[in-house]
Design a protein around this motif. Sequence first.
Motif, short mmCIF file in Angstrom:
data_model
loop_
_atom_site.label_atom_id
_atom_site.label_comp_id
_atom_site.label_asym_id
_atom_site.label_seq_id
_atom_site.Cartn_x
_atom_site.Cartn_y
_atom_site.Cartn_z
N ILE A 3 -90.73 -75.37 -12.73
CA ILE A 3 -91.49 -76.58 -13.11
C ILE A 3 -92.93 -76.18 -13.42
O ILE A 3 -93.52 -75.37 -12.70
CB ILE A 3 -91.49 -77.59 -11.94
CG1 ILE A 3 -90.06 -78.04 -11.63
CG2 ILE A 3 -92.39 -78.79 -12.24
CD1 ILE A 3 -89.95 -78.89 -10.37
N ALA A 4 -93.49 -76.78 -14.48
CA ALA A 4 -94.93 -76.64 -14.74
C ALA A 4 -95.57 -78.00 -14.49
O ALA A 4 -94.97 -79.04 -14.78
CB ALA A 4 -95.16 -76.21 -16.18
N VAL A 5 -96.76 -77.99 -13.92
CA VAL A 5 -97.50 -79.25 -13.70
C VAL A 5 -98.82 -79.12 -14.44
O VAL A 5 -99.64 -78.26 -14.12
CB VAL A 5 -97.74 -79.52 -12.21
CG1 VAL A 5 -98.53 -80.82 -12.03
CG2 VAL A 5 -96.42 -79.60 -11.44
N VAL A 6 -99.01 -79.95 -15.46
CA VAL A 6 -100.23 -79.88 -16.27
C VAL A 6 -101.27 -80.81 -15.65
O VAL A 6 -101.05 -82.01 -15.56
CB VAL A 6 -99.94 -80.30 -17.73
CG1 VAL A 6 -101.21 -80.15 -18.57
CG2 VAL A 6 -98.80 -79.49 -18.31
N TYR A 10 -106.05 -84.52 -8.24
CA TYR A 10 -105.48 -85.09 -7.01
C TYR A 10 -103.96 -85.21 -7.12
O TYR A 10 -103.23 -84.80 -6.21
CB TYR A 10 -106.11 -86.45 -6.71
CG TYR A 10 -107.55 -86.34 -6.26
CD1 TYR A 10 -107.87 -86.23 -4.92
CD2 TYR A 10 -108.60 -86.30 -7.18
CE1 TYR A 10 -109.19 -86.10 -4.49
CE2 TYR A 10 -109.91 -86.18 -6.77
CZ TYR A 10 -110.21 -86.08 -5.43
OH TYR A 10 -111.51 -85.94 -5.02
N VAL A 11 -103.49 -85.75 -8.22
CA VAL A 11 -102.05 -86.00 -8.35
C VAL A 11 -101.30 -84.71 -8.67
O VAL A 11 -100.27 -84.40 -8.05
CB VAL A 11 -101.78 -87.08 -9.43
CG1 VAL A 11 -100.32 -87.15 -9.80
CG2 VAL A 11 -102.26 -88.43 -8.92
N GLY A 12 -101.81 -83.94 -9.63
CA GLY A 12 -101.11 -82.71 -10.04
C GLY A 12 -101.01 -81.71 -8.89
O GLY A 12 -99.95 -81.11 -8.67
N ALA A 83 -99.89 -84.50 -15.47
CA ALA A 83 -100.67 -85.28 -14.48
C ALA A 83 -102.15 -85.19 -14.82
O ALA A 83 -103.00 -85.02 -13.94
CB ALA A 83 -100.40 -84.74 -13.08
N VAL A 84 -102.46 -85.32 -16.11
CA VAL A 84 -103.87 -85.26 -16.52
C VAL A 84 -104.50 -86.64 -16.31
O VAL A 84 -103.81 -87.64 -16.12
CB VAL A 84 -104.00 -84.84 -18.00
CG1 VAL A 84 -103.44 -83.45 -18.22
CG2 VAL A 84 -103.34 -85.84 -18.93
N MET A 98 -106.43 -87.04 -23.35
CA MET A 98 -106.02 -85.86 -22.58
C MET A 98 -104.49 -85.79 -22.48
O MET A 98 -103.91 -84.72 -22.53
CB MET A 98 -106.66 -85.88 -21.18
CG MET A 98 -108.12 -85.50 -21.21
SD MET A 98 -108.80 -85.24 -19.58
CE MET A 98 -109.23 -86.88 -19.10
N LEU A 99 -103.86 -86.95 -22.36
CA LEU A 99 -102.40 -86.99 -22.26
C LEU A 99 -101.77 -86.50 -23.57
O LEU A 99 -100.92 -85.60 -23.57
CB LEU A 99 -101.94 -88.41 -21.94
CG LEU A 99 -100.43 -88.61 -21.93
CD1 LEU A 99 -99.84 -88.17 -20.59
CD2 LEU A 99 -100.06 -90.06 -22.18
N PHE A 100 -102.21 -87.10 -24.69
CA PHE A 100 -101.60 -86.73 -25.97
C PHE A 100 -101.91 -85.27 -26.33
O PHE A 100 -101.08 -84.57 -26.91
CB PHE A 100 -102.05 -87.69 -27.08
CG PHE A 100 -101.50 -89.09 -26.91
CD1 PHE A 100 -100.14 -89.30 -26.74
CD2 PHE A 100 -102.34 -90.19 -26.91
CE1 PHE A 100 -99.62 -90.58 -26.55
CE2 PHE A 100 -101.83 -91.48 -26.74
CZ PHE A 100 -100.47 -91.68 -26.56
#
Length: 449
Positions: A3-6, A10-12, A83-84, A98-100
């Motif tokens: 898994i990658a978490v971008v 706090y959340v990522g 999780a940006v 940031m999401l797109f």
Amino acid sequence: MNIAVVGCGYVGLVSGTCLAALGHQVVGIDVDQARVQSLQAGKVPIYEPGLSEMILQQTAAHRLSFTTDMATAVQNSQVIFVAVGTPPAPEGGYNLTMLFDAVEQIIKAANEPKTIVIKSTVPPGTGEKVAAQAATAPHRLEVVNNPEFLREGTAIHDFMNPDRIVFGAGTAEGIGALREIYQPLIDRGFNILSMSRASAELSKFGANAMLAMRISFINEISRLASAVGADIESVRMGIGSDPRIGPAFLKAGIGYGGSCFPKDVAALVHQMQTLKIEPHLLSGIEQANRHQREHFVQGILRVLEGRKDPQIALWGLAFKPDTDDIRESPAIEIARMLAAAGCIVRAFDPEAMANTRRLLGDTIIYAPDVPQATAGADAVVLATDWSVFITQNWPTIKAMMRGVHVFDGRNCLASGKVSAAGLHYYAVGRTPVPPGSTRHGSVGVVVAG
Ligand SMILES: NC(=O)c1ccc[n+]([C@@H]2O[C@H](COP(=O)([O-])OP(=O)(O)OC[C@H]3O[C@@H](n4cnc5c(N)ncnc54)[C@H](O)[C@@H]3O)[C@@H](O)[C@H]2O)c1
């Protein structure tokens, strides 16, 4: 699963670390090079109880690592969580750039079919836009919404013991990948709620708006309580004991803050207005929240009227205890208002000093501990209910101060102990207690047998 978490905010960070603890191989990605370097060196850039220890454990077990190299991390992962930040946009709603941008980078890097999981909080309809964006990729990219309900301060517990895990998926394949990831939690009996993308997005928005509404509701009732001589602490028990209502989020105070409630309520209002749906109820939530702080500060200034260069000991800066997060913190707003009114504000917070200094500069004074914030103060203003403030010895505090006023913005202090020490106690929605009186007692509710 790999898994990658971008996004290592706090959340990522919490999600990625917890996913590693569930047995997955996780890489956290961030554009902030300093943040990644610090994480690689074992230093955690945010304060969240238990997180540093858990990150150290998971990195030592080689299940968790950090990088700025998005392309390699994406290529080595089957599922990519995004999780940006989704900050408020000046024109209303969210800034989703940031999401797109992150999704665009994933599309460019993806070398085979993968699943993109939107963890960030986004307005209803965003998942469909991301799915359309992902459809331009040469390989099939599933898009699933999996909104995060964790609370800062108890984030690890919340992630590992979720009330519900919401999947908003367009396809069975998307749900399948998420099921596999969350299987250890499913095995422990935690609920999966599977729904459409827009429903998942609106569930998150609606939950935050509901909680914010309860806080604004009880705060508004607290104003009436003050006016008619009722005690909001008794009233909230009288209201919250009804099982249809429940006691949570019915505590009067200086209002809510943080990175979620203010922006989510505002974005919900904005989206409804854009769709020509009048948000009669929702538009009042934020307004009531703002008024609550102003009303609290006006009360302080009234009591200190005539005092030359009033000195305030401001206890707490974070938007709530057990975090260093000051985003939209009522305490920060109160510091600003008091300083603008000519008060000398000496503040202390166990974790949020560095963040506050970056934001407020030299408009206030930063004390290294409670005694140095309090020495010579005309008034103590408690703005964040950290336990270090609640457990203070009041005769000692009284001896340090030059004035006698204690303003409890969170209704968390024992009024009897404060007044017994010779201090004048003021709370929200409660009659002030003069020095030497024990009028509030415990909470003033007698249970008849
Ligand atoms: N903080 C909370 O309690 C909470 C709870 C639930 C949901 N949310 C939502 O989760 C999302 C993230 O919130 P947060 O508080 O963790 O934000 P944050 O600002 O703490 O962290 C976001 C991180 O993403 C990084 N980033 C931005 N663009 C990137 C990119 N293209 N590639 C890699 N990294 C990138 C930033 O550098 C930053 O470190 C938001 O949508 C928020 O509303 C937050």
